[in-house]
Design a protein around this motif. Sequence first.
Motif, PDB file in Angstrom:
ATOM      1  N   ALA A  26       0.853  -1.188   0.000  1.00 36.96           N
ATOM      2  CA  ALA A  26       0.000   0.000   0.000  1.00 36.96           C
ATOM      3  C   ALA A  26       0.888   1.237   0.000  1.00 36.96           C
ATOM      4  CB  ALA A  26      -0.911  -0.008   1.225  1.00 36.96           C
ATOM      5  N   GLY A  27       0.345   2.356  -0.458  1.00 37.04           N
ATOM      6  CA  GLY A  27       1.133   3.584  -0.447  1.00 37.04           C
ATOM      7  C   GLY A  27       1.587   3.943   0.951  1.00 37.04           C
ATOM      8  N   GLY A  28       0.686   3.796   1.915  1.00 35.49           N
ATOM      9  CA  GLY A  28       0.999   4.023   3.319  1.00 35.49           C
ATOM     10  C   GLY A  28      -0.013   3.279   4.165  1.00 35.49           C
ATOM     11  N   SER A  29       0.398   2.742   5.304  1.00 39.86           N
ATOM     12  CA  SER A  29      -0.534   2.008   6.156  1.00 39.86           C
ATOM     13  C   SER A  29      -0.114   2.146   7.609  1.00 39.86           C
ATOM     14  CB  SER A  29      -0.597   0.523   5.765  1.00 39.86           C
ATOM     15  OG  SER A  29       0.644  -0.117   6.025  1.00 39.86           O
ATOM     16  N   ALA A  38      -8.544  -2.398  17.276  1.00 39.40           N
ATOM     17  CA  ALA A  38      -7.439  -2.132  16.347  1.00 39.40           C
ATOM     18  C   ALA A  38      -7.995  -1.965  14.941  1.00 39.40           C
ATOM     19  CB  ALA A  38      -6.417  -3.259  16.383  1.00 39.40           C
ATOM     20  N   VAL A  39      -7.585  -0.883  14.270  1.00 42.34           N
ATOM     21  CA  VAL A  39      -8.046  -0.577  12.913  1.00 42.34           C
ATOM     22  C   VAL A  39      -6.828  -0.414  12.007  1.00 42.34           C
ATOM     23  CG1 VAL A  39      -9.453   0.938  11.484  1.00 42.34           C
ATOM     24  CG2 VAL A  39     -10.008   0.663  13.904  1.00 42.34           C
ATOM     25  N   LEU A  40      -6.806  -1.173  10.924  1.00 44.69           N
ATOM     26  CA  LEU A  40      -5.753  -1.035   9.917  1.00 44.69           C
ATOM     27  C   LEU A  40      -6.242  -0.068   8.845  1.00 44.69           C
ATOM     28  CD1 LEU A  40      -3.039  -1.923   8.639  1.00 44.69           C
ATOM     29  CD2 LEU A  40      -4.322  -3.737   7.470  1.00 44.69           C
ATOM     30  N   VAL A  41      -5.482   0.996   8.609  1.00 44.78           N
ATOM     31  CA  VAL A  41      -5.869   2.007   7.620  1.00 44.78           C
ATOM     32  C   VAL A  41      -4.765   2.123   6.573  1.00 44.78           C
ATOM     33  CG1 VAL A  41      -6.743   4.337   7.272  1.00 44.78           C
ATOM     34  CG2 VAL A  41      -6.988   3.261   9.515  1.00 44.78           C
ATOM     35  N   SER A  42      -5.151   2.076   5.309  1.00 43.92           N
ATOM     36  CA  SER A  42      -4.191   2.209   4.217  1.00 43.92           C
ATOM     37  C   SER A  42      -4.631   3.323   3.278  1.00 43.92           C
ATOM     38  CB  SER A  42      -4.061   0.901   3.430  1.00 43.92           C
ATOM     39  OG  SER A  42      -5.275   0.625   2.752  1.00 43.92           O
ATOM     40  N   ASP A 125     -14.442   4.257  15.081  1.00 48.24           N
ATOM     41  CA  ASP A 125     -14.603   5.247  14.014  1.00 48.24           C
ATOM     42  C   ASP A 125     -13.597   6.396  14.084  1.00 48.24           C
ATOM     43  OD1 ASP A 125     -15.799   6.231  16.308  1.00 48.24           O
ATOM     44  OD2 ASP A 125     -17.770   6.534  15.426  1.00 48.24           O
ATOM     45  N   VAL A 126     -13.385   6.978  15.285  1.00 50.33           N
ATOM     46  CA  VAL A 126     -12.444   8.107  15.351  1.00 50.33           C
ATOM     47  C   VAL A 126     -11.006   7.631  15.184  1.00 50.33           C
ATOM     48  CG1 VAL A 126     -13.930   9.630  16.691  1.00 50.33           C
ATOM     49  CG2 VAL A 126     -12.459   8.021  17.886  1.00 50.33           C
ATOM     50  N   LEU A 127     -10.711   6.383  15.575  1.00 43.51           N
ATOM     51  CA  LEU A 127      -9.378   5.826  15.322  1.00 43.51           C
ATOM     52  C   LEU A 127      -9.146   5.696  13.821  1.00 43.51           C
ATOM     53  CD1 LEU A 127      -9.206   2.960  18.010  1.00 43.51           C
ATOM     54  CD2 LEU A 127      -8.392   5.321  18.207  1.00 43.51           C
ATOM     55  N   ALA A 128     -10.194   5.256  13.107  1.00 43.86           N
ATOM     56  CA  ALA A 128     -10.079   5.100  11.656  1.00 43.86           C
ATOM     57  C   ALA A 128      -9.880   6.453  10.975  1.00 43.86           C
ATOM     58  CB  ALA A 128     -11.327   4.411  11.107  1.00 43.86           C
ATOM     59  N   ALA A 129     -10.581   7.488  11.448  1.00 46.26           N
ATOM     60  CA  ALA A 129     -10.452   8.814  10.835  1.00 46.26           C
ATOM     61  C   ALA A 129      -9.040   9.368  11.014  1.00 46.26           C
ATOM     62  CB  ALA A 129     -11.484   9.769  11.432  1.00 46.26           C
ATOM     63  N   THR A 130      -8.517   9.278  12.237  1.00 45.08           N
ATOM     64  CA  THR A 130      -7.151   9.746  12.479  1.00 45.08           C
ATOM     65  C   THR A 130      -6.145   8.891  11.700  1.00 45.08           C
ATOM     66  OG1 THR A 130      -7.769  10.542  14.673  1.00 45.08           O
ATOM     67  CG2 THR A 130      -5.432  10.203  14.262  1.00 45.08           C
ATOM     68  N   GLY A 131      -6.385   7.593  11.646  1.00 44.40           N
ATOM     69  CA  GLY A 131      -5.507   6.701  10.890  1.00 44.40           C
ATOM     70  C   GLY A 131      -5.473   7.032   9.411  1.00 44.40           C
ATOM     71  N   ALA A 132      -6.601   7.529   8.854  1.00 40.54           N
ATOM     72  CA  ALA A 132      -6.629   7.897   7.441  1.00 40.54           C
ATOM     73  C   ALA A 132      -5.625   9.011   7.150  1.00 40.54           C
ATOM     74  CB  ALA A 132      -8.039   8.337   7.045  1.00 40.54           C
ATOM     75  N   SER A 133      -5.554   9.985   8.052  1.00 45.27           N
ATOM     76  CA  SER A 133      -4.585  11.075   7.873  1.00 45.27           C
ATOM     77  C   SER A 133      -3.159  10.546   7.924  1.00 45.27           C
ATOM     78  CB  SER A 133      -4.803  12.134   8.959  1.00 45.27           C
ATOM     79  OG  SER A 133      -3.785  13.103   8.936  1.00 45.27           O
TER      80      SER A 133
END
Length: 716
Positions: A26-29, A38-42, A125-133
């Motif tokens: 992935a470009g970044g994860s 735990a949320v994995l965001v890429s 949800d808020v972990l995923a949003a911050t992880g997206a950044s």
Amino acid sequence: MQEIDKSISIDGRDIQLKVGLFAPQAGGSVLVSSGDTAVLVSATRSSGRDGIDFLPLLVDYEERLYAKGRIPGGFLRREGRPPERATLTSRLIDRPMRPLFPQWIRDDIQIVATTLSMDEDVPPDVLAATGASIAVLLAEIPFYGPMAAVRVGLVGDDFIINPTYQEIEDGDLDLIVAGSPDGVIMVEAGANKLPEADIIEAIDFGYEVVRDLIQAQLDLVEELGLTRPTEPEPEKNEALETFLSDKASDSMKEVLKQFEQTKAERDDKLDAIKAKISEEIQGLAEDDAVRVTVDGNKKALGKSFKSLTKQLMRSQILEEGVRVDGRKLDEVREITCRTGVLPNRVHGTGLFRRGLTQVLSIATLGTPGDAQMMDDLHPNDDKKYLHHYNFPPYSVGETRPMRSPGRREIGHGALAERALIPVLPPQEDFPYVIRVVSEVLSSNGSTSMGSVCGSTLSLMDAGVPISQPVSGAAMGLIREGEEVRILTDIQGIEDFLGDMDFKVAGTDSGITALQMDMKITGLPMEVISEAINKARPARLHILEKMLETIDKPRSEVSPYAPRLLTMQINPDQIGMVIGPGGKQIKAITEATTAKVDIQDDGTVTISAIDSDKAKQAMKMIEGITHVPESGNVYMGKVTRVIPIGAFVEIMPGKEGMIHISQLADYRVNKVEDEVNVDDEVLVKVREIDNRGRVNLTRLGIHPDEAEKAKAAAGVE
């Protein structure tokens, strides 16, 4: 990329970031975790596409039931279409991220957040949003971030950051704040009629923590030695911009100041100006810079024309304080309200119109069995209030295929749902499952708040005893440098060409729901505070118009709504009521046509259009679950006669036997000499033997006991 573990302490709770371990292509994860969630965001960027004139950003939030140790139901036993809450989380990530990408990017960008593990305390949800950044920064995609999001709860008098599910349920506020270095960029909230001052304080409280999370991301980027790419924005064609401004500005200004016109009329006039300009361009020399640009790019004229329209509309507001429909900045459009606009088969209706925006909301009352079961990771597994929003193409004068609800429809329905939940009656007082459907019949801005208003009308028309009516207004913003103008009750063009869409719903006591979205990279708290405070008089004005139509809920529900009766039985008796293979409950339903719903705690809800049928079913259940005691007196009916006695039904489904010796205080030679089938007789419970059999007698019944038993049976 090197593997790094980083921990951030937020209000006593740690957030862990793990970089370099997962998704190496992935470009970044990043794996963002807190507690056992735990949320994995890429984030991944691919090469651009030709022929598109928008930012192709795709955000997906994925839930896996293994995150809670569950196997999916259904025939396939695997996850399928995202549940509604997952779609809302996708929107929650998308809305603060989208304004932070340079709008000239035409490369495909995809953000995928997957919840891999989840506990009962930490919402993902808020972990995923911050992880997206973080993932976008790691992918080195052009980005005006970082962005971070936190949840703010209110328990008692204290604000808390990232509350648990239980703290959210017990508290009076569920607010999500997302921000960038430039300020607050998104707000999403549900509140229990909180005053504006408390909401403003909560947003400010949350943004302080957001700033800490932003700094942590900057530290991570520096630690990894990553660059912040700054790709040059494509140059504007100055020749075309100047030509268009010189030739069309005056006529466009004239159109934008014709206040007594409809949206369609204004659009037609602007289209005519654009068509005339196009003809003039085609009359230029073939080597003219303007013609070369337009001939080489068929979308260039449309893009520049839109840009000029935006510039003129905004300058008219900033310099003259006048909007395209002639309203003052704080003025609400004309409002009309109606109820009962459909036949009585529909339980309740509300027709709300504000300007050209018109919404028809229909309320339907159902039984507990109509509750929606939620097969997702959220701990609450059912919904008893459902709000659905439909946006057909004819509402904006267009044609397109009708498909299943999209993310926008789901999001607007959830916002209206959140706005109304605080005023709904408790389940123990009003045990109906309620569904409201908002049909957008005409759209020119703020249909979601129109749905809130129309739905309030429909609920009152349906006889739902809401504690207070709810209204809503959408606030807009025009910002150029230091110049800021806040607009009340924005219409379509002001939403489309403006900088903010801030929806505020509530009662006259306080706010019940908020949703703020930006097209710019952030706002300071003082501007947000001003917008919230200016929304209050608009909401109260709208509410006043609504109350002129219906000022309180109807005293009774629709005659076509089911009549509900509730009773409580011992949970150990649930099996008795259901019977082997459902035999007993089917018999009740067939005999009475009533519907029976039984919950695990022994709560029984009986529903029928005919209240007498519901009462009949309740009496049958009371009979099944009734435990007679020695000395009880009943007015019963003889069901069978045998040589040694008679069987009497003392309660529906509950029989006892009178021995021939207990039929009279003298010798009885033949049972039929005293009683026959269908005779109504007074009996007393003589004993209950060790096998649970009820033995009855007609002897020794006091006149007072007889009168009481007759009254209970409705016999004079």
